[in-house]
Design an enzyme around this catalytic site. Structure first.
Site, PDB file in Angstrom:
ATOM      1  CG  LEU A 184      -1.800  -1.279   1.377  1.00  0.00           C
ATOM      2  CD1 LEU A 184      -2.756  -1.111   2.552  1.00  0.00           C
ATOM      3  CD2 LEU A 184      -2.567  -1.604   0.099  1.00  0.00           C
ATOM      4  CG  ASP A 185       3.433   4.093  -3.117  1.00  0.00           C
ATOM      5  OD1 ASP A 185       4.600   3.989  -2.736  1.00  0.00           O
ATOM      6  OD2 ASP A 185       2.978   5.117  -3.679  1.00  0.00           O
TER       7      ASP A 185
END
Length: 581
Positions: free
Chosen positions: A238-239
């Site tokens: 989850l950037d």
């Protein structure tokens, strides 16, 4: 489409009601279920319970771009598959391919189409083929998209639903509290069918932030996750997730709604028929980073972001004092969770996680030492127009090329010591391809591309790389061979399970020492690492080795007999001393 369990519906509706209090949560629940589980997909009858069987000591990850290896003839993803199969099968069992989608900037993190593979890399079949042999991690670039992509162009034309997909703001609002990792202006002025607008850009003006206050954005992301899972992705990174929710007047980082969205994604993963793991990318100080474990209901894993600067500090200074002090204060990962340990990635060596641990004098000393090998420094914006060091840009191999004292002769040994520490710690180890390949700083790429991070994003010519790997005297061959041997050795030790007991020992400050014990309490390993250029002798009693028993150094193959009272460590030597030969 299978019937969904009542427990899933109830919890999902609770989360959606919190995130979107002004919307019909019951209707949103049905839409979210349909988005994540379309016809032909199935969910579990019960949520997958937290536990320590989702990973083991056999797990290790490679981090790489899809085109870190090229030859001008074959598709880069074909070459990556060949490199993995030839060199890393049985060494790592997972691969994080950095954004492999069409993009316009930031080496993939300004995504223009989440549903396609960048044709310059290959296609979905190439991605799936790698995923059939390795656990596949991909980036879910949640926070923003390309300003030149389909979504933002449709927004500018006023087309539904994209006309409400992006965060708009009044430039007269007070943004002084906003935390962000860049120094560029926060807002970008754009012309749209509805007139002049100012859109929010946490990172760059080519990366426009999505507005998750609109539930349609979340629903579209759920559809995209389903597509990626169907193509073999099993770990979702989850950037930049910390910046997801914006409320003017706040710091716009780690807001409650952001955590609720991570909880929602974890809920969907826990009920998924496929085993899906969530990894949050939050390059922030320790307490903030650990908050993404939630109450065992958010990320399965978080990056151990303090490790890179602290291991680097130890290798440059010859003292493990700060590394050991920090490690003694670290809690074990919650049950059902694990740390992801690393020293290097595609980004720089982040310094925010070292705040409050390394003082400014020490940070400047690190920068001065590394700059002699070509390192660069990137800054971040603070309130009131001030700046501070955000990251040091360097390959890790070049970062440890010399010490504060100027030692360059033991470069190889120093680097291997740094990577062995990563293998020894509680958690899952991950290694950037340019660490596995001893890639030096690509200073020419920095000048050519005008971007500091290019220094650690070299593209290897495959024929040249294979020639280097065939030469036993090359840095590339020596490092890869040693890493292969050590990771294969590690995979056979139950005491290196990611959740095995860990205790940080108090020994000579030139030594970083850990005690690990497996979940069944059958194997102990005393992992000791000399981070200095000096020979160090420690007393057997400092490691609490049982006196009546012989012990064994797994790395050297030597026996540590019961009547041996001193343990000697050569410069940068590492020992894994165990009760099981």
């Amino acid at each position: 489409m299978s019937e969904k369990p009542a427990t899933l519906r109830l919890r999902l509706q609770e989360l959606l009601a919190f995130i979107y209090p002004e919307h019909d949560s019951a209707a949103l629940t049905e839409q979210a279920l349909d988005a994540f589980w379309p016809d032909g997909t199935y969910c579990r009858a019960r949520a997958r319970k937290p536990g320590n069987k989702l990973w083991s000591q056999r797990d290790a990850l490679l981090i790489t771009y899809g085109d870190s290896i090229i030859d001008g003839v074959y598709k880069p993803l074909d070459l990556l598959h060949d490199f993995l199969t030839e060199n890393l099968k049985g060494v790592v069992n997972g691969v994080h391919i950095l954004p492999f989608f069409p993009f316009t900037s930031d080496d993939g993190f300004a995504v223009s189409d989440y549903r396609k593979v960048n044709p310059r890399l290959g296609d979905w079949e190439d991605i799936t083929r790698i995923g059939e042999r390795f656990y596949l991690m991909s980036d879910l670039v949640l926070n923003h998209v390309s300003s030149q992509g389909t979504w933002f162009n449709a927004y500018r034309r006023g087309e539904e639903p994209y006309d409400r997909f992006f965060v708009e703001a009044d430039p007269n609002d007070d943004f002084t509290a906003v935390v962000r990792p860049r120094t560029t202006p926060l807002l970008r002025k754009v012309e749209t069918a509805g007139g002049e607008k100012h859109v929010w850009c946490t990172f760059s003006h080519d990366q426009v932030d999505l507005d998750f206050r609109n539930p349609e954005v979340l629903l579209e992301m759920l559809r995209i996750i389903r597509l990626h899972v169907s193509r073999g992705v099993r770990i979702l990174r989850l950037d930049a997730v910390a910046f997801l929710w914006k409320i003017p007047g706040t710091n716009c980082i780690h807001l409650d709604q952001t955590h609720a969205i991570v909880k929602l994604l974890r809920l969907m993963a826990d009920f998924s028929a496929e085993t899906i793991l969530l990894l949050t990318e939050t390059n922030v100080p320790r307490t903030e980073n650990l908050s993404y474990f939630g109450k065992r209901d958010e990320a399965h894993s978080v990056y151990n972001f303090s490790l890179p600067p602290l291991i680097l500090n130890a290798m440059l200074s010859g003292s493990a004092r700060e590394l050991s002090r920090w490690q003694r204060s670290m809690p074990p990962a919650p049950y059902g969770c694990a740390y992801l340990n690393f020293t290097a990635s595609h980004d720089g060596i982040g310094m925010r996680p070292a705040e409050g641990i390394l003082d400014e004098t020490e940070v400047q000393r690190m920068i001065e030492t590394m700059s002699r090998s070509g390192a660069r420094v990137s800054m971040r914006a603070l309130g009131g127009g001030k700046e501070s060091v955000y990251e040091i840009n360097s390959s890790f191999f070049s970062a440890v090329a010399r010490t504060y004292a100027g030692d360059e002769d033991t470069h190889f040994e120093r680097f291997i010591c740094s990577q062995t520490i990563v293998m020894s710690l509680e958690g899952i180890p991950a290694f950037y391809i340019h660490s596995m390949l001893a890639t030096p700083n690509d200073v020419d790429a920095v000048e050519r591309r005008g971007m500091n991070r290019a220094i650690n994003r070299h593209r290897w010519d495959y024929p040249e790389l294979r020639e280097r790997l065939a030469d036993p005297a090359s840095d590339q061959s020596r490092v890869l061979k040693t890493m292969q041997e050590r990771l294969r050795l590690r995979a056979r030790q139950p005491a290196f399970h990611p959740n095995a007991t860990q205790f940080t020992l108090r020994v000579d400050e030139r030594v970083f020492a850990l005690w690990r014990q497996d979940l069944e309490r059958a194997q102990s390993i005393f992992a000791v690492h000399n981070v200095s250029a000096e020979t160090v002798v420690i007393d057997r009693s400092e490691l609490n080795l049982i006196e009546e028993e012989d012990w064994y150094d797994l790395i050297s193959g030597e026996t540590v007999p019961h009547d041996c009272h001193e343990i000697e460590l050569a410069p940068y030597q590492c020992r894994w001393i165990t009760n099981r030969s």
